[in-house]
Design an enzyme around this catalytic site. Structure first.
Site, PDB file in Angstrom:
ATOM      1  N   THR A   1      -3.154  -1.213   4.068  1.00  0.00           N
ATOM      2  CA  THR A   1      -3.877  -1.603   2.841  1.00  0.00           C
ATOM      3  C   THR A   1      -5.263  -2.335   3.393  1.00  0.00           C
ATOM      4  O   THR A   1      -6.167  -1.987   2.562  1.00  0.00           O
ATOM      5  CB  THR A   1      -3.191  -2.537   2.244  1.00  0.00           C
ATOM      6  OG1 THR A   1      -2.479  -3.433   2.843  1.00  0.00           O
ATOM      7  CG2 THR A   1      -1.967  -1.804   1.471  1.00  0.00           C
ATOM      8  N   THR A   2      -5.174  -2.956   4.499  1.00  0.00           N
ATOM      9  CA  THR A   2      -6.231  -3.698   5.009  1.00  0.00           C
ATOM     10  C   THR A   2      -7.441  -2.788   5.504  1.00  0.00           C
ATOM     11  O   THR A   2      -8.411  -2.814   5.165  1.00  0.00           O
ATOM     12  CB  THR A   2      -5.937  -4.844   5.741  1.00  0.00           C
ATOM     13  OG1 THR A   2      -4.991  -5.649   5.478  1.00  0.00           O
ATOM     14  CG2 THR A   2      -7.169  -5.840   6.276  1.00  0.00           C
TER      15      THR A   2
END
Length: 550
Positions: free
Chosen positions: A99-100
């Site tokens: 997600t990052t």
């Protein structure tokens, strides 16, 4: 506002309150917004990542380094920033990890599109270059991939360790890895819906792997139960609290007399009728209990209520009863013990009784009583028990564990791995740089090569978060990959270069030796999502705020 013919004033088309940004200004403001979102979570990438503390208006505190969790809590007003935040959510739902990376990558793609827009290159040309690069990047990932056997526990442990290693719970890495593997391989089963010869695995973590958080104790007390536990006590104090090899009956009907939906009025003219009504109610409950007792279950669990009279009959028959169990817990019990959930007591059959549970026991943890159903024979559902000092710690461990379980699930679905630590990104960057000179020509060449350059943001950020000299390390890594590419050209055999950055020390390392692998589905999903969203944002050339009210 539209320019009118000469001699006339400007013509007002839009409402005076409407704000509008067009052309270059809109594109540049979008890029600035995307960059701002990427900068928020840039420092949370890799094992040396920082944590973010977020306060909500109600005074609640969230401490995490999970990209999706941070962006979910942040309140933004810019529309492009909102769509960037949506990216991390879709990434989390799709593959559960990366997600990052997806936000950082998308932000970098947009940043590198800025010089092209300033040079008056049309957005569709940039998009075409980006899409061509996407296809090439996916082909490079496919070449780098390593096939894996999901029953090879050592390799699977290394894989999950590289996911959990960047999280807060990395100190208890071995424990977390073991729990994630146990939970997923317990829940996994071959899907019967797939008609093709290759049976696809079905892993439903949301429904069948429940995470039970109990404050107190130590993190080393966590574990995956070979069965189910829930926070309920027996309905009667005299019922048995430990049974070996119990026969379990699951119901979703109430074991009490029928009540009226809202209000029921009964007119009685004779005083004997009152006793008759009471007796009928008692007989109704007694009859239901007799139907259940006939099958000699040791434990009866229902989703609805159990009346005092029914408790009395069960206690007399030496049956342990639980009431008002959640529907989801009941489904898990059904999967773990092999019982069928019955809707009416007169329809019970011997085959509905669950006999796969090896041990039932009531245990007191802290101030609460918990029912444990353990030693199940091949349970296809499980409970993960988490213990920890405080609620914040437990919440963060739960988020980390969910990520780890998703990673295992992805590998079960698609058993291919790619090297971590920025090695894949650097290999893609080198491959795109090479392909850019051969494949594309004209204006598309710039954007095509820009994607390769953007890929380097991941190893660069990893080095940055370790506090080493970014330029030196990234240049050395680039040289390693270039040397491998040159060697493979000479020998005509595609040489895989697995060199990346050791996220803990910041030095170059061979990811194969370190054992840092990531699922291919996570990597490819990250690249796809980042490039596609960048393409969408580049093509926005008009932002009108203050549209019609709904």
């Amino acid at each position: 506002m539209v320019q009118a013919p000469p001699g006339y004033g400007p013509v007002l088309v839009l409402n005076a309150k409407t704000e509008r940004q067009t052309g270059r200004q809109a594109q540049l403001s979008n890029i600035a917004a995307a960059r701002a979102v990427a900068d928020i979570i840039r420092s949370t990438l890799g094992p040396r990542s920082m944590l973010k503390m977020l306060l909500d208006p109600m005074g609640g505190v969230v401490i995490t380094n999970d990209g999706n969790c941070i962006l979910r809590e942040v309140d933004v007003s810019h529309p492009t920033a909102k769509s960037m935040i949506e990216l991390s959510r879709s990434q989390d739902e799709e593959v559960g990890d990366g997600t990052t990376s997806v936000i950082i990558l998308a932000g970098e793609m947009l940043l590198l599109a800025e010089p092209f827009l300033r040079s008056n290159i049309h957005p569709t040309v940039i998009v075409r270059g980006y899409n061509a690069a996407l296809q090439e990047a996916l082909a490079i990932c496919d070449r780098l991939a390593l096939n894996v056997d999901i029953h090879d526990t050592d390799l699977m442990k290394k894989l999950v360790a590289s996911c959990v290693g960047t999280k807060f719970s990395s100190r208890w890495n071995d424990k977390m890895v073991e729990m994630a593997l146990d939970a997923v391989l317990t829940v996994a089963r071959s899907s019967t819906t797939n008609s093709s010869s290759l049976s696809k695995m079905e892993v439903d973590l949301k429904r069948y792997a429940r995470i039970e958080k109990i404050p107190g104790g130590e993190i080393s007390d966590c574990g995956v139960l070979k069965g189910i536990m829930f926070n309920k006590d027996t309905t009667h104090s005299k019922m048995r609290r430990r049974i070996e090899n119990p026969r379990i009956l699951l119901l979703d009907c109430p074991l009490e007399y029928k009540k009226g939906e809202t209000q029921t009025n009964v007119e009685i003219t004779n005083e004997d009728d009152w006793n008759t009504i009471l007796r009928m109610e008692e007989e109704y409950v007694e009859n239901m209990c007799a139907e259940i007792i006939a099958f000699q279950p040791d434990i009866v669990i229902t989703e609805k209520g159990v009346s005092d009279l029914a408790q009395h009959f069960f206690a007399k028959a030496n049956i342990t009863a639980f009431r008002r169990l959640r529907k989801t817990d009941n489904n898990r019990m059904s999967r773990a013990t092999g019982a069928t959930i019955v809707s009416r007591t007169d329809e019970i059959q011997e085959s509905d009784i669950g006999t796969k549970c090896g041990l039932f026991e009531m245990r007191k943890i802290g101030e609460e009583y918990y029912a444990f159903f353990e030693k199940c024979d091949d349970p296809k559902a499980c409970t993960v028990m988490l213990r920890g000092g405080s609620k914040d710690v437990l919440n963060e461990i739960e988020r980390n564990l969910l990520d780890a379980m998703q990673v295992v699930r992805n590998v079960v679905y698609e058993p291919k791995l790619l090297p971590g630590g920025g090695a894949t990104e650097m290999a893609v960057a080198m491959g795109l740089r090479e392909a850019g000179h051969k494949v594309t020509e004209g204006l598309q060449k710039g954007p095509f090569l820009a994607v390769g350059e953007a890929m380097e943001v991941i190893p660069r950020t990893l080095a940055q978060n370790c506090g080493v000299s970014v330029i030196r390390i990234v240049t050395q890594l680039r040289a390693k990959h270039a040397a491998a590419a040159a060697a493979s050209e000479d020998s005509l055999v595609k040489n895989k270069c697995n060199w990346g950055i050791n996220g803990i020390t910041g030095e170059l390392a061979n990811m194969e030796d370190l054992g840092i692998w990531e699922p291919m589905s996570v990597k490819t999903q990250t690249i796809k999502t980042a490039i596609e969203s960048a393409c969408m944002i580049i093509r926005i050339d008009d932002i009108v705020s203050g549209s019609k009210k709904a």
